[in-house]
Design an enzyme around this catalytic site. Structure first.
Site, PDB file in Angstrom:
ATOM      1  NE  ARG A   1      11.928 -26.695  43.932  1.00 36.59           N
ATOM      2  CZ  ARG A   1      10.653 -26.641  43.602  1.00 36.59           C
ATOM      3  NH1 ARG A   1       9.726 -26.461  44.516  1.00 36.59           N
ATOM      4  NH2 ARG A   1      10.282 -26.761  42.331  1.00 36.59           N
TER       5      ARG A   1
ATOM      6  CG  ASP B   1      18.565 -21.037  40.485  1.00 32.62           C
ATOM      7  OD1 ASP B   1      17.929 -21.314  39.450  1.00 32.62           O
ATOM      8  OD2 ASP B   1      18.159 -21.314  41.617  1.00 32.62           O
TER       9      ASP B   1
ATOM     10  CB  SER C   1      15.398 -27.305  37.858  1.00 34.22           C
ATOM     11  OG  SER C   1      15.486 -26.440  38.965  1.00 34.22           O
TER      12      SER C   1
ATOM     13  CE  LYS D   1      17.642 -21.233  36.378  1.00 35.76           C
ATOM     14  NZ  LYS D   1      17.287 -22.648  36.506  1.00 35.76           N
ATOM     15  CB  THR D   2      23.507 -24.303  35.817  1.00 35.07           C
ATOM     16  OG1 THR D   2      22.630 -23.941  36.886  1.00 35.07           O
ATOM     17  CG2 THR D   2      24.918 -24.476  36.350  1.00 35.07           C
TER      18      THR D   2
ATOM     19  NE  ARG E   1      19.562 -29.993  40.938  1.00 37.92           N
ATOM     20  CZ  ARG E   1      19.115 -28.913  40.316  1.00 37.92           C
ATOM     21  NH1 ARG E   1      19.907 -27.870  40.152  1.00 37.92           N
ATOM     22  NH2 ARG E   1      17.904 -28.881  39.824  1.00 37.92           N
TER      23      ARG E   1
ATOM     24  CG  HIS F   1      13.876 -19.426  38.591  1.00 31.39           C
ATOM     25  ND1 HIS F   1      13.203 -20.497  38.048  1.00 31.39           N
ATOM     26  CD2 HIS F   1      14.946 -19.951  39.230  1.00 31.39           C
ATOM     27  CE1 HIS F   1      13.842 -21.619  38.339  1.00 31.39           C
ATOM     28  NE2 HIS F   1      14.905 -21.311  39.050  1.00 31.39           N
TER      29      HIS F   1
ATOM     30  CE  LYS G   1      15.488 -23.108  43.057  1.00 23.92           C
ATOM     31  NZ  LYS G   1      15.735 -22.016  42.085  1.00 23.92           N
TER      32      LYS G   1
END
Length: 605
Positions: A129, A331, A312, A316-317, A396, A294, A275
């Site tokens: 981003r 997410d 990130s 989390k994933t 990604r 989040h 996002k």
């Protein structure tokens, strides 16, 4: 020699319908990017024994429409935006159609991933981003003007600047022959679900949002579709006069809540699409009294759900993709009176050093219909090399959630039993796991300590210690205490347990110590979701005050006491006080705000 599109049909046939192979190959007429010999076709490990009428989840998505002619934009319902130029509009293409369009347009390469051919794209200089280029329109006197927390994250711009950029976006699309439109949904709970529309230049961008958002099943679901918000993505165009417009660069990501529209210029990164809508959900839901988060989420066989908060790169994933539990999402989620629910229809995972041994679910999810971003491919074989980060450490993959075998089909669950705050501690101070009181939970939620991990944002090359309110400050339009008050209300009402899990460094700070192994972090999480953590003995951290277990199955006892992992324990004490001081200083801006002042639940020096 067979084309890439023929290869993928052959591979799918080996898993689904061998007898229909010849007819399906005959219809594959799109040009290929990668030529291979027949001997390289088989990549699956075992021959499929599935019946010929086996149903694949990808087949549930059949909402494809293509409009041609001078009225194509009118039929696709984008003429009201001012876009009337394209004579061909591809709306909600199927997964197979997207794959074929990506190849026909030469938008990337077909990667020979182990579990199926996967399309791969390069997003140019933007591999993350670009937060300094994101703006929200300040419509003076409006609801958003009164509620948005205007700051360096929620940067204001004027309605006049937005209008000029909007007109440029429309003008650009009126010069192209074709465009891709995706109409879908955000939020699995119908009570708060939002309809979202994306207008894109390329097939792979529609592929990305098709993976990430909730898909309509048929074109009948789109008959009366009126979007709550529309994003017009002009990624190929830059804002040359950005200084005159008061922007930060020739890249611009600008949202206008009252106009229900956003425009994107100059960045090809797929994450800006998802996002951007997530930030809007973080505005819409709290305004209606619901909690947006989040976090990732999964649920056990007994209906026990767990939330994983974190930025990130914190896990989390990875941690929510548990073979023993059903994945709700990786997410973005909401929490209302009914329980928790996913915002999305897919997952967006980092691929750095990805292996089947350490992250089997994610590794196996990289197959046909997934989309690789900025992942290096072998020049000859086109096999992905996840250890090659010469392009970026933020490689990604996006994939529809049904690529996870044990995903939770309802995408909703009851109120969570456990809440886990993930921190990537670059100082090597925090323990791998700690139990938090309700007050400490609120303190750590508001603090949101972690490290920005290399590659997740433009300009980040190595972990940098940071505090990101609510583990997602970059996506919070409202003041952090608004979200904290909602979480406090949920914790008090439903009695969820809270824990801090450090997936960062041990034995020293970044550059000296070692990163926590995924195996150790998983063992900590397993103790939480199984409930065995409550049977452990605990020691109170003298500075941070939280409770640290003295033993956890699968974790070396020494690792649970971070001080004992440092060769120089005096250096640890110094670094611990340094980090505590950072916590205290950061929290000063929250003193006296919100329903409760949680300062007293922080570290003591």
């Amino acid at each position: 020699m067979l084309s890439s599109s023929t290869r993928i049909i052959l591979k799918q046939a080996s898993r689904t319908a061998i007898r229909s192979l010849s007819s399906r190959v005959a219809t594959s007429n799109f040009p290929s990017l990668v030529k291979v010999s027949l001997i390289t076709i088989p990549q699956t490990r075992t021959k499929s024994t599935l019946p010929t009428d086996f149903h694949e989840p990808r087949d549930d998505y059949q909402a494809s429409q293509t409009f041609e002619g001078t009225d194509a934009c009118l039929k696709a319902k984008i003429s009201s935006l001012g876009i009337t130029g394209p004579s061909t509009i591809h709306r909600n293409l199927t997964f197979q159609e997207l794959f074929e369009h990506e190849q026909a347009n030469n938008e990337g390469l077909v990667a020979s991933a182990e579990y199926g051919d996967t399309f791969a794209v390069d997003t140019g200089k933007f591999t993350g981003r670009s937060p300094k280029d994101k703006f929200s329109v300040r419509n003076v006197g409006s609801e958003s003007d009164k509620n948005i927390d205007w700051n360096d994250i929620n940067q204001p711009t004027s309605p006049e600047v937005f209008e000029e950029l909007y007109n440029r976006a429309v003008a650009h699309f009126n010069t192209v022959d074709k465009a891709y439109v995706f109409d879908g949904f955000c939020g699995a709970n119908p009570k708060s679900q939002k309809k979202v529309r994306f207008v894109h230049e390329m097939a792979w961008q529609q592929h990305f949002v098709t993976n990430m958002f909730i898909r309509p099943e048929t074109d009948a679901d789109l008959e009366d579709f009126e979007p709550d918000f529309t994003i017009i993505n002009c990624c190929s165009q830059v804002v040359e006069d950005w200084e005159r417009l008061g922007l930060n660069s020739d890249t611009a990501v600008v949202f206008n809540i009252e106009k229900k529209t956003a425009v994107i210029f100059g960045t090809w990164y797929g994450g800006e699409n998802k996002k951007g809508i997530f930030s809007l959900m973080n505005y819409w839901l709290p305004m209606n009294g619901d909690f947006s988060m989040h976090c990732s989420a999964n649920v056990g066989k007994n209906g026990d759900s767990t939330l994983f908060f974190g930025l990130s790169g914190t896990g989390k994933t990875t941690l929510s993709a548990d073979p023993e539990r059903a994945l709700i999402g990786d997410d973005e989620h909401g929490w209302d009176d009914d329980g928790i629910f996913n915002f999305e229809g897919g997952c967006y995972a980092k691929t750095i050093n990805l292996s089947e041994a350490t992250e089997p679910d994610i590794y196996r999810a990289i197959k046909t219909d997934a989309l690789l971003e900025n992942v290096k491919l072998d020049e000859g074989s086109k096999i992905p090399d996840y250890s090659d980060v010469s392009k970026t450490q933020n490689g990604r993959v996006s994939y529809p959630i049904f690529h996870i075998p044990n995903y939770h089909k309802d995408q909703m669950a009851g109120h969570p039993n456990n809440i886990i705050f993930l921190s990537c501690d670059a100082f090597g101070v925090l323990p791998p796991i700690a139990k938090l009181s309700s007050g400490q939970a609120m303190y750590h939620f508001i603090s949101g300590y972690t490290a920005k991990v290399a590659g997740t944002e433009r300009g980040i090359k190595e972990p940098v210690a940071t505090f990101s309110a609510c583990f997602g400050a970059a996506f919070l339009p409202l003041h952090p205490t608004r979200y904290a008050d909602l979480l406090q209300e949920k914790l008090e009402k439903h009695g969820s347990s809270a824990f801090l899990v450090n997936s960062g460094w041990s034995g020293g700070p970044y550059g000296e110590g070692d990163r926590m192994s995924i195996k150790a972090t998983r063992a900590c999480v397993d103790a939480i979701v199984s409930g065995s953590i409550h049977d452990a003995e605990f020691a109170t951290d003298p500075i941070f005050g939280f409770e640290v277990p003295t033993s956890i199955p699968g974790v070396e006892p020494q690792l649970l006491n971070p001080k004992s992992t440092w060769e120089d324990q005096d250096a640890y004490d110094k670094k611990s006080k340094e980090l505590a001081t950072m916590y205290i200083k950061n929290f000063e801006k929250y003193e006296g705000q919100g329903s409760v002042d949680y300062t007293k639940f922080g570290p003591k020096i």
